[in-house]
Write a protein that holds these residues in place. Structure first.
Motif, mmCIF file in Angstrom:
data_model
loop_
_atom_site.group_PDB
_atom_site.id
_atom_site.type_symbol
_atom_site.label_atom_id
_atom_site.label_comp_id
_atom_site.label_asym_id
_atom_site.label_seq_id
_atom_site.Cartn_x
_atom_site.Cartn_y
_atom_site.Cartn_z
ATOM 1 N N ARG A 54 0.829 -1.213 0.000
ATOM 2 C CA ARG A 54 0.000 0.000 0.000
ATOM 3 C C ARG A 54 0.855 1.251 0.000
ATOM 4 O O ARG A 54 0.458 2.290 -0.533
ATOM 5 N N GLY A 55 2.043 1.162 0.606
ATOM 6 C CA GLY A 55 2.940 2.314 0.638
ATOM 7 C C GLY A 55 3.659 2.569 -0.666
ATOM 8 O O GLY A 55 4.319 3.594 -0.815
ATOM 9 N N GLY A 56 3.580 1.636 -1.627
ATOM 10 C CA GLY A 56 4.177 1.866 -2.934
ATOM 11 C C GLY A 56 5.437 1.094 -3.221
ATOM 12 O O GLY A 56 6.167 1.433 -4.159
ATOM 13 N N ALA A 57 5.747 0.049 -2.433
ATOM 14 C CA ALA A 57 6.954 -0.736 -2.705
ATOM 15 C C ALA A 57 6.868 -1.365 -4.096
ATOM 16 O O ALA A 57 5.787 -1.766 -4.544
ATOM 17 N N ASP A 58 8.005 -1.461 -4.783
ATOM 18 C CA ASP A 58 8.039 -2.062 -6.118
ATOM 19 C C ASP A 58 8.103 -3.578 -6.069
ATOM 20 O O ASP A 58 7.623 -4.250 -6.978
ATOM 21 N N PHE A 59 8.738 -4.118 -5.026
ATOM 22 C CA PHE A 59 8.840 -5.579 -4.892
ATOM 23 C C PHE A 59 9.072 -5.915 -3.426
ATOM 24 O O PHE A 59 9.441 -5.052 -2.623
ATOM 25 N N LEU A 60 8.826 -7.174 -3.088
ATOM 26 C CA LEU A 60 9.005 -7.657 -1.730
ATOM 27 C C LEU A 60 10.049 -8.753 -1.689
ATOM 28 O O LEU A 60 10.204 -9.506 -2.663
ATOM 29 N N LEU A 61 10.749 -8.850 -0.585
ATOM 30 C CA LEU A 61 11.680 -9.941 -0.346
ATOM 31 C C LEU A 61 11.232 -10.664 0.926
ATOM 32 O O LEU A 61 11.189 -10.063 1.998
ATOM 33 N N ALA A 62 10.862 -11.929 0.791
ATOM 34 C CA ALA A 62 10.465 -12.724 1.945
ATOM 35 C C ALA A 62 11.724 -13.356 2.521
ATOM 36 O O ALA A 62 12.266 -14.314 1.947
ATOM 37 N N LEU A 63 12.185 -12.833 3.650
ATOM 38 C CA LEU A 63 13.459 -13.253 4.216
ATOM 39 C C LEU A 63 13.272 -13.817 5.622
ATOM 40 O O LEU A 63 12.416 -13.354 6.385
ATOM 41 N N ALA A 64 14.114 -14.777 5.969
ATOM 42 C CA ALA A 64 14.106 -15.299 7.337
ATOM 43 C C ALA A 64 14.393 -14.188 8.332
ATOM 44 O O ALA A 64 13.846 -14.174 9.443
ATOM 45 N N ALA A 65 15.231 -13.215 7.945
ATOM 46 C CA ALA A 65 15.545 -12.101 8.845
ATOM 47 C C ALA A 65 14.289 -11.325 9.203
ATOM 48 O O ALA A 65 14.116 -10.880 10.344
ATOM 49 N N GLY A 66 13.383 -11.143 8.236
ATOM 50 C CA GLY A 66 12.144 -10.432 8.511
ATOM 51 C C GLY A 66 11.292 -11.146 9.541
ATOM 52 O O GLY A 66 10.689 -10.532 10.412
ATOM 53 N N ARG A 67 11.265 -12.492 9.443
ATOM 54 C CA ARG A 67 10.483 -13.252 10.411
ATOM 55 C C ARG A 67 11.131 -13.206 11.788
ATOM 56 O O ARG A 67 10.449 -13.081 12.813
ATOM 57 N N PHE A 68 12.449 -13.308 11.848
ATOM 58 C CA PHE A 68 13.136 -13.226 13.131
ATOM 59 C C PHE A 68 12.872 -11.880 13.807
ATOM 60 O O PHE A 68 12.730 -11.796 15.024
ATOM 61 N N ARG A 69 12.807 -10.807 13.002
ATOM 62 C CA ARG A 69 12.552 -9.489 13.591
ATOM 63 C C ARG A 69 11.188 -9.444 14.265
ATOM 64 O O ARG A 69 11.030 -8.836 15.319
ATOM 65 N N THR A 70 10.181 -10.072 13.655
ATOM 66 C CA THR A 70 8.850 -10.076 14.264
ATOM 67 C C THR A 70 8.819 -10.909 15.540
ATOM 68 O O THR A 70 7.910 -10.767 16.355
ATOM 69 N N MET A 71 9.816 -11.785 15.702
ATOM 70 C CA MET A 71 9.908 -12.608 16.910
ATOM 71 C C MET A 71 10.712 -11.915 18.009
ATOM 72 O O MET A 71 10.949 -12.486 19.068
ATOM 73 N N GLY A 72 11.161 -10.689 17.738
ATOM 74 C CA GLY A 72 11.908 -9.936 18.730
ATOM 75 C C GLY A 72 13.398 -10.116 18.652
ATOM 76 O O GLY A 72 14.128 -9.578 19.486
ATOM 77 N N ALA A 73 13.885 -10.876 17.670
ATOM 78 C CA ALA A 73 15.326 -11.096 17.525
ATOM 79 C C ALA A 73 15.888 -10.117 16.503
ATOM 80 O O ALA A 73 15.168 -9.485 15.733
ATOM 81 N N SER A 74 17.194 -10.004 16.481
ATOM 82 C CA SER A 74 17.856 -9.178 15.482
ATOM 83 C C SER A 74 17.953 -9.947 14.166
ATOM 84 O O SER A 74 17.917 -11.178 14.131
ATOM 85 N N SER A 75 18.070 -9.202 13.061
ATOM 86 C CA SER A 75 18.246 -9.839 11.750
ATOM 87 C C SER A 75 19.464 -10.751 11.721
ATOM 88 O O SER A 75 19.507 -11.730 10.964
ATOM 89 N N ILE A 76 20.442 -10.450 12.557
ATOM 90 C CA ILE A 76 21.683 -11.225 12.548
ATOM 91 C C ILE A 76 21.452 -12.673 12.979
ATOM 92 O O ILE A 76 22.274 -13.561 12.720
#
Length: 608
Positions: A54-76
């Motif tokens: 909705r914000g206008g992104a051209d493409f998405l990347l589904a990454l494990a780092a993104g899921r870890f961030r939602t779990m409260g962990a760092s991308s690292i």
């Protein structure tokens, strides 16, 4: 190149050429004139995917780092063997992201989690699931030193990721290649990836970010060298940047302009940092709103804050607190202990409590505890055929019973009263029947509740029943700042048809110098006498004698008065010295408010 991949790359190039209106335009040297920046969102939930689209992104990347961030962990955390990365990404991306948005989704593929012979069948599965492309993430680009050398020697290095992306291209999927070194960028160019992403490093900022040692312009300058090498090997390549110190759209714009990049991929900056900030602020708002409302209520009380509406007049903290307690305890019909010296307004508070209670239709009943025993309070049955005695508690059924001098109640009567307050029932002396009464009990005493209980004048059971149900009224000598308001209030009551009445400065100084043993009752009598023949200002000469001392106009050189030859600065300094620089005492001595005294001290450089 398949039709879908060709179409996707054409769309991305058109976006760079200005067909999309995503963020901010920038004149980037080496590209085609004015254009907008590509924006990719590296996310891990369907909620983030839909919001980014909705914000206008051209493409998405589904990454494990993104899921870890939602779990409260760092991308690292992606770099650790905490999950089967490919299965982890497939689980949430297929169920939440691919079919949730119309924009292309790139799968974050872990080259270490697949045998090389599994690359091709895995790419076919990704096509079948609806992914538009593949990105090499997690990537060994984030690893260096001897560990990285060992990975390369054992076939788990960057070359393995390049082969993964080559299989993706062969399957007709678009590719995004992450890199951090120039040799990695050139290896990607040789493989012919579609979008090059210079990953600056793990994102800074927020609760779990990794601090960056470089500025935005420094990383932009470093990225420019890599991008120049890529475009030498692959003219027209789409190059984007990600990570590091970039945390805001403005910093993204500055870095892209410095790097001559076509766009930006946001991970933490798009999901973690906004979520942390907004959730923290919203949670704090929910948490603080009741506290803020209580502060507002207190401030509003201090603005009427004179208490003129209810008659309990004063701005001092003790009076503000007493009014707040009265409002809190008034409506529930429960017992209340009202404490204060004679003449401090205790009877007024009892009347106000009754007027706010559920039994205000009948007038209250008042009795002095010095003339009571249990028989008079609860009644008595005749012992020898005499008349039954009706007690005050029974007579006050449906209204309020005010018991003055409550400390004088006998201990046994207090115990009976505590039992009545607990159960709502009582027995007449000599009787067996349990009787009920809904009389509200207000007890008036001199000492505060805790002091009376500590001194033993209240039995423990009664003190416990009255806990946190008390209102303390201070003596007038402890609220001298309220005298002008009280004078105005009494004058309005005594002469309702006249205008407001105020005190002259000399009259005020005389009144605040008095000890006021009779409290408000004494002050009202003084105001009543001073009003005879006075106008809208009560002068010192109109005041009656206080403590047997003649008031009248003080001598010009009396303490607190400024002599004709004395400057205002010397007058104030003399007052401060007399009272050891205690501002409250000095202000009363000089007949000034504390605020006026403070402002004059600041003006004359007398602040300590």
């Amino acid at each position: 190149m398949t039709h879908e991949r060709t179409q996707l790359l054409d769309d991305l190039r058109r976006a760079c050429a200005g067909r999309h209106t995503l963020l901010v335009g920038a004149a980037i040297g080496g590209l085609r004139g004015r254009h907008t920046l590509l924006v990719g969102a590296a996310i891990g939930t369907g909620l983030a995917a839909r919001a980014a689209a909705r914000g206008g992104a051209d493409f998405l990347l589904a990454l494990a780092a993104g899921r870890f961030r939602t779990m409260g962990a760092s991308s690292i955390a992606t770099m650790l063997a905490l999950r089967d990365s490919n299965a982890f990404v497939a689980d949430f991306a297929c169920s939440e992201i691919v079919d949730a948005t119309p924009i292309p989704v790139f799968f974050g593929a872990c080259a270490w989690g697949l045998a090389e012979e599994e690359f091709s069948p895995f790419m076919e599965r990704l096509r079948g699931w609806g992914f538009a492309g593949v990105v090499n993430f997690p990537t060994v680009s984030h690893v260096d030193g001897r560990f990285r050398e060992a990975l390369e020697r054992t076939g788990l290095g960057f070359a393995r990721e390049v082969r993964l992306l080559e299989e993706a291209r062969a399957a007709g999927l678009a590719t995004v290649g992450y890199f951090r070194r120039r040799e990695e960028a050139l290896a990607l160019a040789q493989a012919g990836v579609d979008v090059y992403c210079f990953n600056i490093g793990w994102n800074a900022g927020g609760a779990v970010g990794v601090p960056s040692g470089e500025s935005v312009l420094q990383v932009g300058n470093r990225a420019r060298g890599h991008i120049k090498a890529i475009r030498t090997a692959d003219p027209g390549a789409l190059c984007v940047i990600e990570g590091g110190p970039i945390t805001t759209p403005q910093e993204m714009h500055e870095a892209c302009r410095e790097a001559r990049a076509d766009g930006y991929i946001g991970g933490s900056t798009i999901d973690r940092l906004p979520s942390e900030s907004s959730m923290e602020e919203m949670t704090a708002a929910f948490k603080l709103v009741s506290t803020l409302q209580r502060r507002i209520d207190r401030l509003e009380r201090r603005l009427d804050q004179t208490g003129q509406g209810m008659g309990l007049v004063g701005r001092t903290d003790a009076l503000v607190e007493a009014r707040a307690r009265l409002e809190h305890l008034g409506a529930d019909g429960g017992p209340v202990w009202v404490a204060g010296p004679d003449g401090s307004g205790r009877s007024l508070v009892a009347t106000l409590l009754h007027g706010r209670g559920p039994q205000r239709q009948r007038p209250p009943m008042t009795v002095d505890a010095r003339h009571l025993d249990g028989g008079w309070l609860f009644g008595a049955e005749p012992a020898d055929g005499g008349r039954r005695r009706l007690g005050w508690v029974e007579a006050a059924n449906g209204t309020t019973l005010v018991i003055e001098n409550a400390e004088e109640l006998a201990p046994g009567t207090q115990a009976e009263l505590a039992a009545f307050l607990e159960r709502g029932s009582f027995r007449r002396q000599g009787g067996q029947d349990s009787l009920r009464s809904n009389a509200r009990i207000i007890l008036i005493g001199t000492a505060g509740l805790e002091a009376a209980a500590g001194a033993g004048t209240l039995v423990p059971d009664l003190a416990r029943r009255l806990a946190r149900r008390d209102i303390d009224l201070p003596p007038l000598s402890e609220r001298l700042d309220d005298i002008p308001l009280l004078v105005e209030h009494f004058a309005a009551a005594l002469r309702p048809s006249a205008g407001p009445v105020r005190l002259s400065p000399r009259a005020f100084r005389l009144l605040i110098a008095h000890d006021w043993p009779g409290n408000l009752r004494e002050l009202r009598a003084v105001v009543e006498q001073a009003l005879d023949g006075s106008g809208d200002v009560i002068e010192a000469e109109a005041l009656p004698a206080l403590d047997g001392k003649r008031t009248g106009r003080p001598r010009p050189d009396a303490p607190g008065d400024r002599s004709p030859k004395q400057s205002e600065r010397d007058w104030i300094l003399d007052g401060l010295r007399r009272h050891r620089f205690r501002r409250g005492e000095t202000a009363r001595f000089l007949g000034l408010s504390r605020k006026t005294l403070y402002n004059k001290m600041r003006h004359y450089g007398l602040l300590e």
